[in-house]
Design a protein around this motif. Structure first.
Motif, mmCIF file in Angstrom:
data_model
loop_
_atom_site.group_PDB
_atom_site.id
_atom_site.type_symbol
_atom_site.label_atom_id
_atom_site.label_comp_id
_atom_site.label_asym_id
_atom_site.label_seq_id
_atom_site.Cartn_x
_atom_site.Cartn_y
_atom_site.Cartn_z
ATOM 1 N N ALA A 11 0.819 -1.214 0.000
ATOM 2 C CA ALA A 11 0.000 0.000 0.000
ATOM 3 C C ALA A 11 0.853 1.264 0.000
ATOM 4 C CB ALA A 11 -0.938 -0.010 1.207
ATOM 5 N N PHE A 12 1.766 1.366 0.947
ATOM 6 C CA PHE A 12 2.529 2.608 1.086
ATOM 7 C C PHE A 12 3.528 2.800 -0.045
ATOM 8 C CE2 PHE A 12 1.122 2.127 5.529
ATOM 9 C CZ PHE A 12 0.574 3.383 5.709
ATOM 10 N N GLN A 34 2.967 2.128 -3.050
ATOM 11 C CA GLN A 34 2.199 2.657 -4.179
ATOM 12 C C GLN A 34 1.673 4.062 -3.884
ATOM 13 O OE1 GLN A 34 1.986 0.953 -7.118
ATOM 14 N NE2 GLN A 34 3.402 -0.431 -6.064
ATOM 15 N N ILE A 35 1.248 4.297 -2.640
ATOM 16 C CA ILE A 35 0.665 5.586 -2.294
ATOM 17 C C ILE A 35 1.700 6.702 -2.348
ATOM 18 C CG2 ILE A 35 -0.380 6.915 -0.411
ATOM 19 C CD1 ILE A 35 -1.784 4.319 0.450
ATOM 20 N N PHE A 36 2.883 6.433 -1.784
ATOM 21 C CA PHE A 36 3.880 7.491 -1.652
ATOM 22 C C PHE A 36 4.936 7.476 -2.757
ATOM 23 C CE2 PHE A 36 2.517 7.024 2.841
ATOM 24 C CZ PHE A 36 2.100 8.325 3.051
#
Length: 282
Positions: free
Chosen positions: A63-64, A66-68
């Protein structure tokens, strides 16, 4: 008159065995080894526990990253030619070790509740060996989790940090030491509180602020002023910076020394506090 020779041992009746003059129990090191082996078998031989313990760090990594990733690419936080994955994974390693450490206290309270600790108290052992074994068992679990996490990150996400195998191994060692310090804090709390539900609530309460008020996802300088102030005194920041520097091939000596010093000091202090609390009647 019959003369009795005191130097001659009295005859023994058939079937009677004299007890040894000096009976030696199992040494402390042997006690710790046996208790640790028992705890490790209970933790490791359950595939569901290993799978669930890996699920959260893998979801965070997916998740992180891809998000950041897009935001990080436009800033200067990434190493030359590096990726946000290389920046993020050391933080997830330290966080995973901390989570396992926090679970040590919850596991201890469950053993107090189901009667296992009461059995240990009836044995001629040093009670502190039960706590040391619990800590070592969770460190072993952390090591297994981190090795599997690194293998999956390498195979599935293409993790290949500039620090190479040596830097990654040293970062893993830093994560284990930080997790050990958190584990003894958790064990000390469990020895005095003795409530599994309360320990789980405290673990969730401690972990999230420590993680997000740190350098786990973005540099401290990019945080709001009030949050950056907290992050600069957050011990987790130093552990993450130390692991990150080693994996990126740019060791942060100050952060590494700070992380190791705080963690080892916490181990020593909390061990003494935990043993004292654990000796109290159940």
């Amino acid at each position: 008159m019959t003369t009795v020779d005191l130097d001659t041992p009295a005859p023994q009746q058939p079937g009677h065995h004299r007890p040894p003059a000096h009976s030696r129990g199992t040494g402390t090191a042997r006690q710790i080894l046996l208790l640790t082996s028992r705890s490790v078998r209970a933790l490791v031989l359950d595939p569901r526990a290993i799978l669930l313990s890996l699920l959260m760090p893998l979801l965070m990594l997916l998740a992180f990253s891809q998000i950041f990733a897009t935001m990080a690419a436009s800033t200067s936080i990434l190493p030359q030619g590096g990726s946000y994955l290389e920046y993020l994974l050391p933080a997830i390693m330290v966080n995973t070790a901390m989570q396992s450490g926090l679970q040590a206290g919850s596991t201890l309270t469950e053993e107090m509740r189901n009667g296992i600790v009461a059995r240990f108290r009836a044995m001629p052992i040093w009670l502190g060996s039960v706590l040391v074994a619990r800590s070592l068992a969770h460190l072993t679990r952390s090591l297994l989790q981190l090795v599997i996490l690194l293998l999956l990150a390498t195979v599935g996400f293409g993790f290949s940090p500039p620090g190479g195998f040596t830097g990654t191994t040293l970062a893993l060692a830093v994560a284990i030491v930080v997790g050990g310090g958190m584990g003894w804090i958790s064990i000390a709390l469990a020895s005095w509180l003795r409530n599994a539900d309360l320990m789980q609530d405290m673990a969730a309460f401690l972990l999230l602020p420590l993680l997000f008020a740190s350098s786990a996802f973005v540099p401290v300088d990019s945080l709001p002023t009030w949050l950056a102030t907290i992050a600069k005194v957050n011990p987790l920041t130093y552990g993450i910076d130390a692991a990150r520097g080693l994996t990126l091939g740019e060791p942060h000596i100050g952060a590494t020394l700070a992380a190791l010093t705080v963690s080892i000091t916490a181990c020593g202090i909390c061990m003494a506090v935990a043993v004292r609390g654990f000796r109290r009647p159940l």
